[in-house]
Design a protein around this motif. Sequence first.
Motif, mmCIF file in Angstrom:
data_model
loop_
_atom_site.group_PDB
_atom_site.id
_atom_site.type_symbol
_atom_site.label_atom_id
_atom_site.label_comp_id
_atom_site.label_asym_id
_atom_site.label_seq_id
_atom_site.Cartn_x
_atom_site.Cartn_y
_atom_site.Cartn_z
ATOM 1 N N ARG A 212 0.865 -1.110 0.194
ATOM 2 C CA ARG A 212 -0.065 -0.066 -0.120
ATOM 3 C C ARG A 212 0.707 1.266 0.103
ATOM 4 O O ARG A 212 2.125 1.253 0.104
ATOM 5 N N THR A 213 0.240 2.406 -0.063
ATOM 6 C CA THR A 213 0.969 3.683 -0.209
ATOM 7 C C THR A 213 1.050 4.330 0.964
ATOM 8 O O THR A 213 2.066 5.028 1.295
ATOM 9 N N TRP A 214 0.304 4.044 2.010
ATOM 10 C CA TRP A 214 0.193 4.489 3.344
ATOM 11 C C TRP A 214 -0.097 6.009 3.490
ATOM 12 O O TRP A 214 -0.066 6.451 4.404
ATOM 13 N N LYS A 219 -5.085 4.566 -2.650
ATOM 14 C CA LYS A 219 -4.848 2.980 -2.398
ATOM 15 C C LYS A 219 -3.810 2.625 -3.301
ATOM 16 O O LYS A 219 -3.337 3.337 -4.293
#
Length: 219
Positions: A212-214, A219
Amino acid sequence: RRAVDRTASTPRQSRDRMTSFALMALPTPTTGAALRLFAAFLAHFHLSEFAFALRFNPKDVSTRSFLLSRPYAAAMTCGVIEFAASSALMPERKASLVRGTFYLGAFMCVFGEWLRKSAMCTAGAAFTHLIQTRRRATHVLVTEGAYAYARHPGYLGWFIWALGTQLVLGNVASVAAFAVVTWVYFKRRITYEERHLRNMFSEYDAYAKRVRTWIPGIK
């Protein structure tokens, strides 16, 4: 009966002394210290961006490698204006805000830049300031290091760092504005970049589903 050396430090006492020393070494969160630290973080970030670009992609280096665009400069200027205005009009409230956010902001700046520079070191020549639309000979899909935990660690690091600069200054309005504007910027940039990454790397879809990108909402 064995004698006990009561002058010897227990582990807890040693830990407390180390904590006290660390707190004493940190700058006192005054408005003056906040402005100086803010300037230091900005200078280090942009000079190191140029240095890393020179190290990994010397052929692409230009003045743009400092990452000092007009919109960005305008945003940071607004932050300084908020800081100066609130310090002049509400000095006690500003001092209280700085005391409450200074250390958190400093931590976010250090962590955010560390994360971004770690990503640059891991990616090497594959990390560029400009989005690549065609696969170069040195272009590989990097999935190790920071990229194993965050899909765009360079962007995530910059996002954290940018918010941290305004927390150091105790800027309430700028923190909110930076969060919104930076989020919109990275949302558009990531969407555009990932479209090309999927065209260049067949394995990117699987990687994107796994990591995930965080960045909240992306997303």
